[in-house]
Design a protein around this motif. Structure first.
Motif, mmCIF file in Angstrom:
data_model
loop_
_atom_site.group_PDB
_atom_site.id
_atom_site.type_symbol
_atom_site.label_atom_id
_atom_site.label_comp_id
_atom_site.label_asym_id
_atom_site.label_seq_id
_atom_site.Cartn_x
_atom_site.Cartn_y
_atom_site.Cartn_z
ATOM 1 N N UNK A 95 0.832 -1.191 0.000
ATOM 2 C CA UNK A 95 0.000 0.000 0.000
ATOM 3 C C UNK A 95 0.869 1.244 0.000
ATOM 4 N N UNK A 96 0.495 2.234 -0.780
ATOM 5 C CA UNK A 96 1.327 3.420 -1.015
ATOM 6 C C UNK A 96 0.514 4.672 -0.676
ATOM 7 N N UNK A 97 0.794 5.359 0.455
ATOM 8 C CA UNK A 97 0.037 6.573 0.812
ATOM 9 C C UNK A 97 0.467 7.746 -0.060
ATOM 10 N N UNK A 98 0.194 7.672 -1.343
ATOM 11 C CA UNK A 98 0.719 8.618 -2.313
ATOM 12 C C UNK A 98 0.330 10.057 -1.983
ATOM 13 N N UNK A 99 -0.901 10.261 -1.512
ATOM 14 C CA UNK A 99 -1.371 11.621 -1.297
ATOM 15 C C UNK A 99 -0.758 12.268 -0.061
ATOM 16 N N UNK A 100 0.045 11.509 0.713
ATOM 17 C CA UNK A 100 0.844 12.132 1.760
ATOM 18 C C UNK A 100 1.966 12.975 1.166
ATOM 19 N N UNK A 101 2.416 12.606 -0.029
ATOM 20 C CA UNK A 101 3.593 13.250 -0.626
ATOM 21 C C UNK A 101 3.305 13.965 -1.940
ATOM 22 N N UNK A 102 2.151 13.673 -2.568
ATOM 23 C CA UNK A 102 1.867 14.225 -3.883
ATOM 24 C C UNK A 102 0.442 14.774 -3.941
ATOM 25 N N UNK A 103 0.235 15.753 -4.813
ATOM 26 C CA UNK A 103 -1.096 16.224 -5.172
ATOM 27 C C UNK A 103 -1.442 15.709 -6.567
ATOM 28 N N UNK A 104 -2.730 15.451 -6.792
ATOM 29 C CA UNK A 104 -3.190 15.010 -8.116
ATOM 30 C C UNK A 104 -3.350 16.243 -9.003
ATOM 31 N N UNK A 105 -2.753 16.222 -10.180
ATOM 32 C CA UNK A 105 -2.808 17.384 -11.061
ATOM 33 C C UNK A 105 -4.212 17.634 -11.588
ATOM 34 N N UNK A 106 -4.910 16.564 -12.017
ATOM 35 C CA UNK A 106 -6.274 16.698 -12.524
ATOM 36 C C UNK A 106 -7.124 15.618 -11.871
ATOM 37 N N UNK A 107 -8.069 16.016 -11.038
ATOM 38 C CA UNK A 107 -8.905 15.052 -10.321
ATOM 39 C C UNK A 107 -9.977 14.506 -11.261
ATOM 40 N N UNK A 108 -10.088 13.181 -11.400
ATOM 41 C CA UNK A 108 -11.039 12.596 -12.352
ATOM 42 C C UNK A 108 -12.472 12.638 -11.826
ATOM 43 N N UNK A 109 -13.377 13.128 -12.651
ATOM 44 C CA UNK A 109 -14.792 13.206 -12.276
ATOM 45 C C UNK A 109 -15.438 11.826 -12.319
ATOM 46 N N UNK A 110 -14.993 10.975 -13.233
ATOM 47 C CA UNK A 110 -15.559 9.636 -13.384
ATOM 48 C C UNK A 110 -14.634 8.582 -12.777
ATOM 49 N N UNK A 111 -15.183 7.395 -12.428
ATOM 50 C CA UNK A 111 -14.327 6.316 -11.916
ATOM 51 C C UNK A 111 -13.213 5.993 -12.898
ATOM 52 N N UNK A 112 -11.996 5.924 -12.374
ATOM 53 C CA UNK A 112 -10.823 5.817 -13.233
ATOM 54 C C UNK A 112 -9.741 4.980 -12.582
ATOM 55 N N UNK A 113 -9.010 4.222 -13.394
ATOM 56 C CA UNK A 113 -7.805 3.524 -12.942
ATOM 57 C C UNK A 113 -6.600 4.135 -13.637
ATOM 58 N N UNK A 114 -5.484 4.235 -12.924
ATOM 59 C CA UNK A 114 -4.254 4.736 -13.520
ATOM 60 C C UNK A 114 -3.124 3.767 -13.215
ATOM 61 N N UNK A 115 -2.225 3.585 -14.175
ATOM 62 C CA UNK A 115 -1.021 2.797 -14.001
ATOM 63 C C UNK A 115 0.162 3.697 -14.310
ATOM 64 N N UNK A 116 1.086 3.804 -13.375
ATOM 65 C CA UNK A 116 2.226 4.696 -13.513
ATOM 66 C C UNK A 116 3.487 3.847 -13.537
ATOM 67 N N UNK A 117 4.220 3.888 -14.653
ATOM 68 C CA UNK A 117 5.395 3.053 -14.800
ATOM 69 C C UNK A 117 6.675 3.809 -15.054
ATOM 70 N N UNK A 118 6.649 5.153 -14.905
ATOM 71 C CA UNK A 118 7.858 5.931 -15.153
ATOM 72 C C UNK A 118 7.780 7.241 -14.375
ATOM 73 N N UNK A 119 8.932 7.851 -14.160
ATOM 74 C CA UNK A 119 8.979 9.138 -13.474
ATOM 75 C C UNK A 119 8.259 10.208 -14.298
ATOM 76 N N UNK A 120 8.368 10.139 -15.635
ATOM 77 C CA UNK A 120 7.692 11.108 -16.492
ATOM 78 C C UNK A 120 6.181 11.002 -16.343
ATOM 79 N N UNK A 121 5.680 9.766 -16.299
ATOM 80 C CA UNK A 121 4.243 9.558 -16.123
ATOM 81 C C UNK A 121 3.803 10.030 -14.741
ATOM 82 N N UNK A 122 4.647 9.810 -13.735
ATOM 83 C CA UNK A 122 4.341 10.267 -12.383
ATOM 84 C C UNK A 122 4.180 11.787 -12.350
#
Length: 291
Positions: free
Chosen positions: A38-65
């Motif tokens: 489990x990764x408490x991502x929102x302790x360290x990062x803000x979401x740039x664009x909050x999704x209005x609809x249910x969404x899954x994201x996969x992040x595999x690179x620093x650029x994507x992050x």
């Protein structure tokens, strides 16, 4: 794997997709449960664009992050989180979409893998009876880290008992990484929290390792004394567990909107009944068994 709710045919440049695709049927042979972090991502990062609809994201690179998240200047007070190692790992995130009140959440519960697919199970929580909620837009989310993979990743929404128990051993004299042991018992998995800080018992701040285990919450609930169950929604301390030469055990019970927190001195004190002392020993034995 028979009935699946969502398939993500991914490469590591994958961004996001809906959680509302039609069911599909896939047969890839025998499957086994997998642990995940489990990764408490929102302790360290803000979401740039909050999704209005249910969404899954996969992040595999620093650029994507960086495309999806911005590093926060101030993290959670007790978070000791480190960035993912994208040479070995990917981040999986789930968003419930826009909710107009508080009281909603989404949680990944287990991962099942076979020779060609990874199935990620999750549940969504709505406001519970008697839960205090406020009208405010929010975007429930959950994030985990898994090993890099080229397999298809699929998501399945499940129905779970949302009640849980947290147990732990603490001592303010305890030093060193992960010397305090804290676990969450659900009816679907067991979480081992990492690097818990003495007195810092907001467990949303910590990474954890999740292992699939059925029924532990219901089983351990049978050991809880009636006098502690009667404290529903309250906090109570037995003895002086924060004394320099004492330490103690921690017990937290979440039932619906009620959160009960108990601190019990390792030393048997006058305010500890025979039932409370026996329960303390049951917590200590469970922690030992989970180590």
């Amino acid at each position: 794997m028979k009935k699946l709710m969502l398939s993500l045919f991914i490469a590591f440049g994958f961004g996001a997709c809906s959680l509302n695709n039609d069911d599909i049927k896939v047969d890839c042979g025998a499957s086994e449960d997998k642990t995940f972090t489990g990764f408490p991502l929102l302790c360290s990062y803000n979401v740039n664009t909050l999704p209005v609809n249910p969404t899954a994201v996969l992040i595999g690179s620093e650029e994507r992050m960086k495309a999806y998240f911005t590093k926060r200047e101030n993290s959670c007070p007790n978070s000791t989180d480190t960035p993912p190692d994208f040479t070995k790992e990917i981040v999986v995130g789930l968003f419930s979409g826009l909710k107009t009140t508080t009281g909603y959440s989404i949680k990944i519960t287990s991962i099942v893998e076979n020779k060609c697919e990874i199935l990620i199970n999750y549940y969504e929580k709505a406001p519970q009876p008697d839960e205090n909620i406020t009208s405010a837009p929010n975007y429930p989310s959950d994030f985990i880290i898994i090993p890099r993979t080229s397999k298809i990743i699929l998501f399945n929404k499940s129905t779970e008992n949302l009640n849980n128990i947290v147990i732990g051993s603490f001592n303010k004299q305890c030093t060193g990484a992960d010397c305090q042991k804290f676990y969450q018992l659900n009816d679907f998995n067991i979480l081992k929290f990492q690097n818990v800080v003495a007195g810092g018992y907001d467990f949303s701040q910590y990474r954890y390792t999740a292992t699939t285990k059925k029924g532990d919450y219901t089983l351990f609930l049978k050991d809880v004394p009636a006098e502690i169950l009667a404290l529903k929604g309250q906090t109570k301390t037995y003895g002086t567990p924060d004394a320099p030469d004492h330490g103690g055990v921690y017990f937290e019970l979440r039932q619906g909107a009620a959160i009960t927190k108990i601190f019990i001195d390792n030393t048997d004190t006058a305010d500890q009944s025979a039932e409370v002392i026996a329960f303390k020993k049951a917590i200590q034995a469970k922690i030992t068994a989970l180590k």
